[in-house]
Design a protein around this motif. Sequence first.
Motif, mmCIF file in Angstrom:
data_model
loop_
_atom_site.group_PDB
_atom_site.id
_atom_site.type_symbol
_atom_site.label_atom_id
_atom_site.label_comp_id
_atom_site.label_asym_id
_atom_site.label_seq_id
_atom_site.Cartn_x
_atom_site.Cartn_y
_atom_site.Cartn_z
ATOM 1 N N TYR A 67 19.508 -2.068 18.497
ATOM 2 C CA TYR A 67 18.894 -0.848 17.977
ATOM 3 C C TYR A 67 17.435 -0.749 18.412
ATOM 4 C CZ TYR A 67 16.915 2.415 14.613
ATOM 5 O OH TYR A 67 16.240 3.461 14.029
ATOM 6 N N VAL A 68 16.709 -1.849 18.266
ATOM 7 C CA VAL A 68 15.295 -1.853 18.631
ATOM 8 C C VAL A 68 15.128 -1.634 20.131
ATOM 9 C CG1 VAL A 68 13.229 -3.323 18.765
ATOM 10 C CG2 VAL A 68 14.571 -3.236 16.661
ATOM 11 N N SER A 69 15.941 -2.308 20.942
ATOM 12 C CA SER A 69 15.809 -2.136 22.393
ATOM 13 C C SER A 69 16.205 -0.725 22.817
ATOM 14 C CB SER A 69 16.647 -3.175 23.140
ATOM 15 O OG SER A 69 18.026 -2.932 22.961
ATOM 16 N N GLN A 70 17.212 -0.145 22.176
ATOM 17 C CA GLN A 70 17.601 1.219 22.508
ATOM 18 C C GLN A 70 16.521 2.217 22.095
ATOM 19 O OE1 GLN A 70 21.441 1.780 20.749
ATOM 20 N NE2 GLN A 70 22.484 0.640 22.366
ATOM 21 N N ARG A 71 15.863 1.963 20.983
ATOM 22 C CA ARG A 71 14.768 2.846 20.571
ATOM 23 C C ARG A 71 13.639 2.805 21.607
ATOM 24 N NH1 ARG A 71 15.753 6.822 17.796
ATOM 25 N NH2 ARG A 71 13.548 6.963 17.350
ATOM 26 N N SER A 72 13.339 1.622 22.135
ATOM 27 C CA SER A 72 12.288 1.542 23.149
ATOM 28 C C SER A 72 12.734 2.225 24.443
ATOM 29 C CB SER A 72 11.887 0.094 23.409
ATOM 30 O OG SER A 72 12.934 -0.605 24.033
ATOM 31 N N GLU A 73 14.023 2.101 24.793
ATOM 32 C CA GLU A 73 14.525 2.798 25.977
ATOM 33 C C GLU A 73 14.449 4.309 25.784
ATOM 34 O OE1 GLU A 73 18.402 1.548 27.251
ATOM 35 O OE2 GLU A 73 17.834 -0.566 27.141
#
Length: 162
Positions: A67-73
Amino acid sequence: MAGNRDRFSTFSTATRLKELGERTAAHVYRSQSRRHIRRSRLTGRAALLVLVLCTLVVALAYPMRQYVSQRSEIADQQRAADHARKRLDQLRDEKARWQDPAYAEQQARRHLHFLRPGEVGYIMTDPGSGAAEHRRGGQSGSDRPWYSNVWDGVDKADRPGE
């Protein structure tokens, strides 16, 4: 109560103290074993609760990281989209400028050294520029009109040995 006194009166003080101590010890032992049973149940419950919490943490760790990595993407993609929108606006503005014949003529005169019929063009060079290589008439390749550079290239292609 009188019956208890009669029973105790037939025994010695030591026997009475011993019997009283045994009853007290039995009472204390029963209360401690009850407490121990309660503690062991609470300890088991606590261990189960800790096990469930650890399982939840482990089960949720990977999805949270995703979730966190997708938010940054997503944030990166939004920044890229904003940059692309700004660039698109710039290109639209430039396209609109090129639709104006006066702007197109200005750019052709500036970059391609185009002249109107009857005009005389002069290209001035700075004698103090210190350019080591000067071409025909003291002009370097970048200071000359584009058509002169093209003809020089054609002339050089005819003479490959030089």
